[in-house]
Write an enzyme that holds these catalytic residues in place. Sequence first.
Site, PDB file in Angstrom:
ATOM      1  N   HIS A 100       3.538  -7.662   5.135  1.00  0.00           N
ATOM      2  CA  HIS A 100       2.634  -6.605   4.654  1.00  0.00           C
ATOM      3  C   HIS A 100       3.223  -6.015   3.368  1.00  0.00           C
ATOM      4  O   HIS A 100       3.638  -4.855   3.331  1.00  0.00           O
ATOM      5  CB  HIS A 100       2.478  -5.539   5.745  1.00  0.00           C
ATOM      6  CG  HIS A 100       1.284  -4.645   5.566  1.00  0.00           C
ATOM      7  ND1 HIS A 100       0.354  -4.802   4.538  1.00  0.00           N
ATOM      8  CD2 HIS A 100       0.866  -3.566   6.281  1.00  0.00           C
ATOM      9  CE1 HIS A 100      -0.571  -3.868   4.652  1.00  0.00           C
ATOM     10  NE2 HIS A 100      -0.286  -3.111   5.693  1.00  0.00           N
ATOM     11  N   GLN A 139       2.099  -2.639   1.774  1.00  0.00           N
ATOM     12  CA  GLN A 139       2.649  -1.492   2.504  1.00  0.00           C
ATOM     13  C   GLN A 139       4.049  -1.175   1.996  1.00  0.00           C
ATOM     14  O   GLN A 139       4.386  -0.010   1.752  1.00  0.00           O
ATOM     15  CB  GLN A 139       2.684  -1.815   4.005  1.00  0.00           C
ATOM     16  CG  GLN A 139       3.253  -0.693   4.849  1.00  0.00           C
ATOM     17  CD  GLN A 139       2.358   0.540   4.862  1.00  0.00           C
ATOM     18  OE1 GLN A 139       1.175   0.449   5.140  1.00  0.00           O
ATOM     19  NE2 GLN A 139       2.920   1.700   4.545  1.00  0.00           N
ATOM     20  N   ARG A 159      -0.504   4.225  -0.669  1.00  0.00           N
ATOM     21  CA  ARG A 159      -1.088   2.882  -0.587  1.00  0.00           C
ATOM     22  C   ARG A 159      -2.053   2.667  -1.764  1.00  0.00           C
ATOM     23  O   ARG A 159      -2.137   1.587  -2.322  1.00  0.00           O
ATOM     24  CB  ARG A 159      -1.836   2.704   0.748  1.00  0.00           C
ATOM     25  CG  ARG A 159      -0.958   2.676   2.004  1.00  0.00           C
ATOM     26  CD  ARG A 159      -0.012   1.489   2.006  1.00  0.00           C
ATOM     27  NE  ARG A 159      -0.706   0.264   1.679  1.00  0.00           N
ATOM     28  CZ  ARG A 159      -1.406  -0.482   2.540  1.00  0.00           C
ATOM     29  NH1 ARG A 159      -1.447  -0.147   3.807  1.00  0.00           N
ATOM     30  NH2 ARG A 159      -2.027  -1.582   2.150  1.00  0.00           N
ATOM     31  N   ASP A 177       6.782   1.299  13.402  1.00  0.00           N
ATOM     32  CA  ASP A 177       5.412   0.775  13.391  1.00  0.00           C
ATOM     33  C   ASP A 177       5.012   0.596  14.855  1.00  0.00           C
ATOM     34  O   ASP A 177       5.856   0.690  15.763  1.00  0.00           O
ATOM     35  CB  ASP A 177       5.391  -0.568  12.620  1.00  0.00           C
ATOM     36  CG  ASP A 177       3.999  -1.178  12.513  1.00  0.00           C
ATOM     37  OD1 ASP A 177       2.997  -0.470  12.734  1.00  0.00           O
ATOM     38  OD2 ASP A 177       3.909  -2.394  12.208  1.00  0.00           O
ATOM     39  N   ARG A 201      -6.784  -9.963   4.189  1.00  0.00           N
ATOM     40  CA  ARG A 201      -6.036  -9.615   5.406  1.00  0.00           C
ATOM     41  C   ARG A 201      -6.359 -10.675   6.433  1.00  0.00           C
ATOM     42  O   ARG A 201      -7.528 -10.818   6.829  1.00  0.00           O
ATOM     43  CB  ARG A 201      -6.440  -8.226   5.899  1.00  0.00           C
ATOM     44  CG  ARG A 201      -5.931  -7.910   7.288  1.00  0.00           C
ATOM     45  CD  ARG A 201      -6.060  -6.451   7.661  1.00  0.00           C
ATOM     46  NE  ARG A 201      -5.065  -5.652   6.959  1.00  0.00           N
ATOM     47  CZ  ARG A 201      -4.740  -4.405   7.281  1.00  0.00           C
ATOM     48  NH1 ARG A 201      -5.336  -3.807   8.299  1.00  0.00           N
ATOM     49  NH2 ARG A 201      -3.824  -3.757   6.595  1.00  0.00           N
ATOM     50  N   CYS A 249       3.856   3.206   8.830  1.00  0.00           N
ATOM     51  CA  CYS A 249       2.749   2.647   8.030  1.00  0.00           C
ATOM     52  C   CYS A 249       1.394   3.146   8.515  1.00  0.00           C
ATOM     53  O   CYS A 249       0.427   3.114   7.766  1.00  0.00           O
ATOM     54  CB  CYS A 249       2.815   1.129   8.062  1.00  0.00           C
ATOM     55  SG  CYS A 249       2.735   0.459   9.732  1.00  0.00           S
TER      56      CYS A 249
HETATM   57  N1  NVA Z   1       2.183  -4.324  12.450  1.00  0.00           N
HETATM   58  C1  NVA Z   1       0.861  -3.744  12.375  1.00  0.00           C
HETATM   59  C2  NVA Z   1       0.646  -3.077  11.058  1.00  0.00           C
HETATM   60  C3  NVA Z   1      -0.653  -2.358  10.905  1.00  0.00           C
HETATM   61  C4  NVA Z   1      -0.810  -1.741   9.561  1.00  0.00           C
HETATM   62  C5  NVA Z   1      -0.175  -4.829  12.625  1.00  0.00           C
HETATM   63  O1  NVA Z   1      -0.026  -5.933  12.134  1.00  0.00           O
HETATM   64  O2  NVA Z   1      -1.158  -4.531  13.321  1.00  0.00           O
HETATM   65  N1   CP Z   2      -1.016   0.703   7.133  1.00  0.00           N
HETATM   66  C1   CP Z   2      -2.130  -0.075   7.118  1.00  0.00           C
HETATM   67  O1   CP Z   2      -2.150  -1.195   6.606  1.00  0.00           O
HETATM   68  O2   CP Z   2      -3.217   0.517   7.695  1.00  0.00           O
HETATM   69  P1   CP Z   2      -4.603  -0.216   7.968  1.00  0.00           P
HETATM   70  O3   CP Z   2      -4.358  -1.278   8.984  1.00  0.00           O
HETATM   71  O4   CP Z   2      -5.512   0.878   8.466  1.00  0.00           O
HETATM   72  O5   CP Z   2      -5.096  -0.806   6.681  1.00  0.00           O
END
Ligand code: NVA
Ligand code: CP
Length: 299
Positions: free
Chosen positions: A123, A126, A282, A214, A96, A254
């Site tokens: 993502h 997801q 997930r 989101d 990540r 998500c």
């Molecule tokens: N768009 C959000 C998704 C979190 C799962 C982010 O990147 O923080």
């Molecule tokens: N939806 C998702 O990716 O959640 P986290 O950021 O908690 O991993």
Amino acid sequence: MTRHFLEVDDLSPGELSTVLDLAEQVDPPRILAGKGMALLFEKPSLRTRNATEMAVVQLGGHPVSLRAEEVDVDVREPAADAARVLSRYHAAIGARVFAHAKLERLAEAATVPVVNLLSDDSHPCQALADLLSLRQVWGELQGRTVAYIGDGNNVCKSLVIAAALAGMRAHVATPSGFSLQAAAVDRARALGGEVTVTTSAEEAADGADALYTDVWASMGQEDDSARRRKAFEGFTIDERLMALAQPGAVFLHCLPAHRGEEVSAGVLDSPASAVWQQAENRMHAMRGLLLFLLGEEAT
Ligand code: NVA
Ligand code: CP
């Protein structure tokens, strides 16, 4: 050939459907027995880290999660060197990251699959769980419409590409200035996807089978939250928007969610909301993906 998973269309439509089937495989083979998966996190995570670690455990393997405070890839050592080393311990690497290019550099040097656990760009894990959840609710995805209402971000991009691969229509509504990158829309359309782009939340919700949103400020954009709250007025998925969708429409998010911002508490906690099933998926989707990338299909 080492298969990586940096965006959903690293899978063909047929492979995507195989991954979803593998996600639902009862009693999956323990293909990771005696093996590991390295998980690098530059940003926080509840779902992705827990879901991935547990998917690895369910396949008989051992996950090793590292936060950027412990191993700051590209600071302590170049991403390519880290990928070469981790490839010698592990059957797969997940990361990540902020910059998507870092994932590409990890993948270029790794000799095991690299999985995108979220970048500023996309993502895809997801999106696999999103499709799995919708397939469980509807039985099949082909011909359905998902409306994404909110920020044109990483989650939006992967969802639109996933929808195209699954034969679904996508409606995307964002305030102007927060739209999904045109290249992502083009990419979905090139895959045969029918994508409608608008700045009207109502227009996007109209007749959709699922409404999706989101957070308005993604990780790393927290300082911009106040400006975004103002810009996104009218984009809260609430009972009024749900009423414009098909009767029985599903709500997805998500997570993490902010009740009263991108979604009303009433909708998030309503029977139409499939978000807890989606979060559980997930883990199942990750298991399916690892079975695909590391199992017999990969050879
Ligand atoms: N768009 C959000 C998704 C979190 C799962 C982010 O990147 O923080
Ligand atoms: N939806 C998702 O990716 O959640 P986290 O950021 O908690 O991993």
